[in-house]
Design a protein around this motif. Structure first.
Motif, PDB file in Angstrom:
ATOM      1  N   ALA A 188      51.235  53.876  54.658  1.00  0.00           N
ATOM      2  CA  ALA A 188      49.903  53.330  54.958  1.00  0.00           C
ATOM      3  C   ALA A 188      48.945  53.570  53.794  1.00  0.00           C
ATOM      4  N   ILE A 189      48.943  54.789  53.281  1.00  0.00           N
ATOM      5  CA  ILE A 189      48.058  55.113  52.156  1.00  0.00           C
ATOM      6  C   ILE A 189      48.458  54.308  50.919  1.00  0.00           C
ATOM      7  N   GLY A 190      49.747  54.254  50.657  1.00  0.00           N
ATOM      8  CA  GLY A 190      50.232  53.482  49.509  1.00  0.00           C
ATOM      9  C   GLY A 190      49.881  52.015  49.616  1.00  0.00           C
ATOM     10  N   TYR A 191      50.058  51.470  50.816  1.00  0.00           N
ATOM     11  CA  TYR A 191      49.732  50.064  51.058  1.00  0.00           C
ATOM     12  C   TYR A 191      48.242  49.811  50.854  1.00  0.00           C
ATOM     13  N   ALA A 192      47.418  50.663  51.434  1.00  0.00           N
ATOM     14  CA  ALA A 192      45.970  50.472  51.346  1.00  0.00           C
ATOM     15  C   ALA A 192      45.475  50.610  49.904  1.00  0.00           C
ATOM     16  N   VAL A 193      45.850  51.687  49.263  1.00  0.00           N
ATOM     17  CA  VAL A 193      45.375  51.942  47.899  1.00  0.00           C
ATOM     18  C   VAL A 193      45.909  50.888  46.934  1.00  0.00           C
ATOM     19  N   SER A 194      47.210  50.599  47.015  1.00  0.00           N
ATOM     20  CA  SER A 194      47.783  49.623  46.082  1.00  0.00           C
ATOM     21  C   SER A 194      47.235  48.225  46.326  1.00  0.00           C
ATOM     22  N   SER A 195      46.988  47.860  47.573  1.00  0.00           N
ATOM     23  CA  SER A 195      46.432  46.534  47.860  1.00  0.00           C
ATOM     24  C   SER A 195      45.056  46.365  47.239  1.00  0.00           C
ATOM     25  N   VAL A 196      44.221  47.373  47.402  1.00  0.00           N
ATOM     26  CA  VAL A 196      42.858  47.283  46.870  1.00  0.00           C
ATOM     27  C   VAL A 196      42.877  47.320  45.345  1.00  0.00           C
ATOM     28  N   ILE A 197      43.530  48.313  44.786  1.00  0.00           N
ATOM     29  CA  ILE A 197      43.510  48.472  43.329  1.00  0.00           C
ATOM     30  C   ILE A 197      44.231  47.313  42.639  1.00  0.00           C
ATOM     31  N   LEU A 198      45.447  47.005  43.075  1.00  0.00           N
ATOM     32  CA  LEU A 198      46.177  45.897  42.449  1.00  0.00           C
ATOM     33  C   LEU A 198      45.495  44.560  42.692  1.00  0.00           C
ATOM     34  N   GLY A 199      44.894  44.405  43.865  1.00  0.00           N
ATOM     35  CA  GLY A 199      44.170  43.166  44.140  1.00  0.00           C
ATOM     36  C   GLY A 199      43.038  42.946  43.156  1.00  0.00           C
ATOM     37  N   VAL A 200      42.268  43.977  42.886  1.00  0.00           N
ATOM     38  CA  VAL A 200      41.161  43.865  41.935  1.00  0.00           C
ATOM     39  C   VAL A 200      41.699  43.651  40.515  1.00  0.00           C
ATOM     40  N   ILE A 201      42.752  44.375  40.158  1.00  0.00           N
ATOM     41  CA  ILE A 201      43.339  44.206  38.822  1.00  0.00           C
ATOM     42  C   ILE A 201      43.862  42.779  38.645  1.00  0.00           C
ATOM     43  N   LEU A 202      44.602  42.266  39.622  1.00  0.00           N
ATOM     44  CA  LEU A 202      45.148  40.914  39.510  1.00  0.00           C
ATOM     45  C   LEU A 202      44.049  39.857  39.508  1.00  0.00           C
ATOM     46  N   LEU A 203      42.985  40.086  40.259  1.00  0.00           N
ATOM     47  CA  LEU A 203      41.849  39.174  40.209  1.00  0.00           C
ATOM     48  C   LEU A 203      41.291  39.137  38.786  1.00  0.00           C
ATOM     49  N   ALA A 204      41.128  40.315  38.174  1.00  0.00           N
ATOM     50  CA  ALA A 204      40.600  40.390  36.810  1.00  0.00           C
ATOM     51  C   ALA A 204      41.552  39.718  35.824  1.00  0.00           C
ATOM     52  N   VAL A 205      42.862  39.948  35.964  1.00  0.00           N
ATOM     53  CA  VAL A 205      43.836  39.328  35.069  1.00  0.00           C
ATOM     54  C   VAL A 205      43.785  37.806  35.192  1.00  0.00           C
ATOM     55  N   GLY A 206      43.776  37.312  36.418  1.00  0.00           N
ATOM     56  CA  GLY A 206      43.673  35.865  36.628  1.00  0.00           C
ATOM     57  C   GLY A 206      42.411  35.285  36.021  1.00  0.00           C
ATOM     58  N   TYR A 207      41.318  35.985  36.198  1.00  0.00           N
ATOM     59  CA  TYR A 207      40.043  35.536  35.651  1.00  0.00           C
ATOM     60  C   TYR A 207      40.085  35.490  34.126  1.00  0.00           C
ATOM     61  N   VAL A 208      40.565  36.561  33.508  1.00  0.00           N
ATOM     62  CA  VAL A 208      40.606  36.637  32.042  1.00  0.00           C
ATOM     63  C   VAL A 208      41.523  35.553  31.476  1.00  0.00           C
ATOM     64  N   ILE A 209      42.720  35.424  32.027  1.00  0.00           N
ATOM     65  CA  ILE A 209      43.673  34.425  31.523  1.00  0.00           C
ATOM     66  C   ILE A 209      43.100  33.025  31.638  1.00  0.00           C
ATOM     67  N   PHE A 210      42.603  32.680  32.823  1.00  0.00           N
ATOM     68  CA  PHE A 210      42.153  31.306  33.019  1.00  0.00           C
ATOM     69  C   PHE A 210      40.799  31.033  32.388  1.00  0.00           C
ATOM     70  N   SER A 211      39.966  32.041  32.218  1.00  0.00           N
ATOM     71  CA  SER A 211      38.735  31.851  31.458  1.00  0.00           C
ATOM     72  C   SER A 211      39.080  31.527  30.008  1.00  0.00           C
ATOM     73  N   HIS A 212      40.071  32.239  29.477  1.00  0.00           N
ATOM     74  CA  HIS A 212      40.511  31.988  28.104  1.00  0.00           C
ATOM     75  C   HIS A 212      41.100  30.593  27.973  1.00  0.00           C
ATOM     76  N   LEU A 213      42.009  30.231  28.898  1.00  0.00           N
ATOM     77  CA  LEU A 213      42.646  28.912  28.838  1.00  0.00           C
ATOM     78  C   LEU A 213      41.611  27.793  28.974  1.00  0.00           C
ATOM     79  N   LEU A 214      40.649  27.971  29.850  1.00  0.00           N
ATOM     80  CA  LEU A 214      39.626  26.930  30.033  1.00  0.00           C
ATOM     81  C   LEU A 214      38.707  26.836  28.817  1.00  0.00           C
ATOM     82  N   SER A 215      38.475  27.939  28.143  1.00  0.00           N
ATOM     83  CA  SER A 215      37.621  27.891  26.947  1.00  0.00           C
ATOM     84  C   SER A 215      38.302  27.166  25.799  1.00  0.00           C
ATOM     85  N   LEU A 216      39.633  27.121  25.793  1.00  0.00           N
ATOM     86  CA  LEU A 216      40.381  26.403  24.765  1.00  0.00           C
ATOM     87  C   LEU A 216      40.217  24.894  24.896  1.00  0.00           C
TER      88      LEU A 216
END
Length: 134
Positions: free
Chosen positions: A104-132
């Protein structure tokens, strides 16, 4: 499960999802917009969704007939459209209830932390691609 049942299941989820999404939008638009940077509307909606998931879960444990079509309409549809955080809360609670605290702790912590990290990664990648393209 026959095709009629499958079609009804999709319809229940779709109708519930529409109700949940409209409810989220409506409730969120009525929150007082303060100068705070804290996302109060989303926070309140997610917590309300978790509370309602707990209420429905309690009823479904007492009345097993609520575990079929009503579950699809209310939990997957309405609460899924209102907030997927309610499903996350219920799944975490079930792990705790089953004595799986570490999962439960692993699921909760990893979901929140990885969710925010993946959101940031998606944002950075696609912001870069769109700026090209400009």
């Amino acid at each position: 499960m026959n095709e009629d049942d499958q079609g009804m299941n999709w319809l229940l989820v779709a109708l519930g999802g529409a109700i949940g999404a409209v409810s989220r939008y409506g409730l969120g638009s009525y929150f007082i917009k303060s100068s705070s940077t804290f996302p109060w509307a989303t926070w309140c909606i997610n917590l309300l969704g978790c509370f309602l998931a707990g209420v429905f879960f309690a009823f479904s444990q007492q009345y097993p007939t609520l575990q079929n079509n009503a579950r699809l309409f209310l939990m997957v549809g309405i609460l899924g459209g209102f907030t997927t955080f309610s499903s996350f809360g219920l799944e975490t609670f079930n792990l705790l209830r089953e004595g799986q605290a570490m999962w439960a702790i692993g699921y909760a912590v990893s979901s929140v932390i990885l969710g925010v990290i993946l959101l940031a990664v998606g944002y950075v990648i696609f912001s870069h691609l769109l700026s090209l393209k400009t």
